[in-house]
Design a protein around this motif. Sequence first.
Motif, PDB file in Angstrom:
ATOM      1  N   UNK A   1       0.715  -0.580  -0.417  1.00  0.00           N
ATOM      2  CA  UNK A   1      -0.088   0.306  -0.123  1.00  0.00           C
ATOM      3  C   UNK A   1       1.207   1.095  -0.220  1.00  0.00           C
ATOM      4  N   UNK A   2       0.716   1.956  -0.830  1.00  0.00           N
ATOM      5  CA  UNK A   2       1.399   3.546  -0.517  1.00  0.00           C
ATOM      6  C   UNK A   2      -0.141   4.240  -0.859  1.00  0.00           C
ATOM      7  N   UNK A   3       1.111   5.370   0.374  1.00  0.00           N
ATOM      8  CA  UNK A   3       0.416   6.261   0.669  1.00  0.00           C
ATOM      9  C   UNK A   3       0.838   8.057   0.273  1.00  0.00           C
ATOM     10  N   UNK A   4      -0.089   8.329  -0.728  1.00  0.00           N
ATOM     11  CA  UNK A   4       0.493   9.433  -1.030  1.00  0.00           C
ATOM     12  C   UNK A   4       0.742   9.257  -2.685  1.00  0.00           C
ATOM     13  N   UNK A   5       0.125   9.222  -3.987  1.00  0.00           N
ATOM     14  CA  UNK A   5      -0.165   8.709  -4.994  1.00  0.00           C
ATOM     15  C   UNK A   5       0.340  10.003  -5.596  1.00  0.00           C
ATOM     16  N   UNK A   6       1.866  10.195  -5.621  1.00  0.00           N
ATOM     17  CA  UNK A   6       1.512  11.664  -6.447  1.00  0.00           C
ATOM     18  C   UNK A   6       3.171  11.488  -7.687  1.00  0.00           C
ATOM     19  N   UNK A   7       3.104  12.086  -8.535  1.00  0.00           N
ATOM     20  CA  UNK A   7       3.971  12.349  -9.294  1.00  0.00           C
ATOM     21  C   UNK A   7       5.641  11.275  -8.723  1.00  0.00           C
ATOM     22  N   UNK A   8       5.489  12.017  -7.760  1.00  0.00           N
ATOM     23  CA  UNK A   8       7.904  11.224  -6.817  1.00  0.00           C
ATOM     24  C   UNK A   8       7.276   9.880  -7.087  1.00  0.00           C
ATOM     25  N   UNK A   9       5.928   9.075  -6.091  1.00  0.00           N
ATOM     26  CA  UNK A   9       6.228   8.111  -5.855  1.00  0.00           C
ATOM     27  C   UNK A   9       5.685   6.998  -7.435  1.00  0.00           C
ATOM     28  N   UNK A  10       5.045   7.772  -8.315  1.00  0.00           N
ATOM     29  CA  UNK A  10       4.500   6.684  -9.596  1.00  0.00           C
ATOM     30  C   UNK A  10       6.596   7.213  -9.870  1.00  0.00           C
ATOM     31  N   UNK A  11       7.059   8.167 -10.223  1.00  0.00           N
ATOM     32  CA  UNK A  11       8.312   8.095 -10.645  1.00  0.00           C
ATOM     33  C   UNK A  11       9.516   6.933 -10.218  1.00  0.00           C
ATOM     34  N   UNK A  12       9.546   6.428  -9.286  1.00  0.00           N
ATOM     35  CA  UNK A  12      10.782   6.459  -8.016  1.00  0.00           C
ATOM     36  C   UNK A  12      10.409   4.855  -7.122  1.00  0.00           C
ATOM     37  N   UNK A  13       9.375   4.873  -6.323  1.00  0.00           N
ATOM     38  CA  UNK A  13       9.210   3.819  -5.957  1.00  0.00           C
ATOM     39  C   UNK A  13       8.545   2.707  -6.834  1.00  0.00           C
ATOM     40  N   UNK A  14       7.479   2.847  -7.452  1.00  0.00           N
ATOM     41  CA  UNK A  14       6.421   1.933  -8.132  1.00  0.00           C
ATOM     42  C   UNK A  14       7.596   1.266  -9.338  1.00  0.00           C
TER      43      UNK A  14
END
Length: 498
Positions: A35-48
Amino acid sequence: MTLPRLDRAALDELRAGDRLSVPAARTVDCSVGIVHLGLGAFSRAHQAVYTEDAMLAAGGAEWGICGVTQRSADVHDRLAAQDGVYGVLTRGDGRATLRIVGVVREVLDGGAQTEALLDRLADPRIAVVTATVTEKGYRRAAGGGLDTRDPEVRADLAGGADLAGRPPVTVIGRLVRGLARRAHADAGPLTVVCCDNLPSNGTAVQRLVHDFCDALPGAEGGPLAEWIRASVTFPSSMVDRIVPTTTDDDRRDAAALSGRYDAGLVVAEPFSQWVVEDRFAGARPCWERAGVQLTDDVGPFEVMKLRLLNGVHSTLAYLGALRGHRTIAEAVRDDELRAIAEAMIRQDLIPTVEPPDGVDLGGYGHQVLARFADPALRHTCVQVAMDGTQKLPQRLLSAVSESLAAGRHPRYATLGVAAWMAYVARGRDVKGRALPLDDPLAATLGDVRGRTDADGVVDALLRLDAVFGPDLVDHTAWRRELTVDVQTLLTGAVPTVP
């Protein structure tokens, strides 16, 4: 011509090429484990991206992501319509490539779908929670603990930890309620990985969770806190990748590569780094096989990045915005501002940083400025300038305090602090264009908006206990130099520094 929208069905039609990559079937069809909290641009370009790469390297492990938006339904609506599929447009060295990412298997609106979020947090198949909600999202008080005076925190506390209470709205409130539901379901251990720019971010979030439990009404927080201590770990991490705001030009360039319209597109630089404390409560992705650095101590990496990258980034943002530069790249190409940034790194910041094993701090600082100078990224000064009251303490003020305590003269870091004050007070650049004040304390900061007396501006802003500690407020010589810098910046000039 209207292009068809990118979604999961479109993946069967896309063909990988030199500048386009598409996800493998086993990542697209995997079950959810994070579960990822805070699905902004950074998380989509990084952790994902790291997680998808780890799944590919491990040959089919099930680590799909349930992405949760925190405040706005916009990201949910964009991604839900695309089945969680989106692209990462990487710009660098005059070239753009597009990667389609399929690891986000579920998208939840945290405000409208709170029950679904809590159920996910209680799901025994979920082993990891990651979070990118920005510094302000944690609702911390001046000392780093939970701000129990925040009205939304108070409302979440009044709702209690039981399963029938008022739906929580803060990230810590949602996390604690989900942990309570997980404990009630006996769903097993969990690891919570904070990926925001907070010092010792894992320890910081752990403290906030326990502060919330301690503040719950009655005795319900005690048993929950004991379960959390026994079953949940909070490893610290350091994340790094520049992810500017996506523009219409970016979407057009991505569409030219894929033949699809992507409402969830994010843009990023080629560089990416993730360092994680190796302290997990249970199963986790094989992130190390995707380039993640696992370590016993994230601290040196964290301080290095917060000061040598984030501190310089903020300084260039405020000085650049005041000078009329639109992007960070433009600010770095300004010879005077670049010289300030180089001197800040070399003279003020490197002496306050313990180098991580194998890292040359001078080389790291040079690399940082080279990344900032890439004109393809178009990272705007005002975007970096937002939330200054939340960012300044760990990015600049901690280094200033350490330098003064050690008898050093933090000349350039002081100028960075002055630039923030002048940005707040002037409200316009040298060309007369408005500078937005996007900050959780904007109402308070507005009291100095338009003031031209440096003494008054400095006195008013130094009274912000959530930002400045007494060691700086009471340091007469530093305060005097800060005021001189603010006065110069308020006139539209940049102080001359050796």
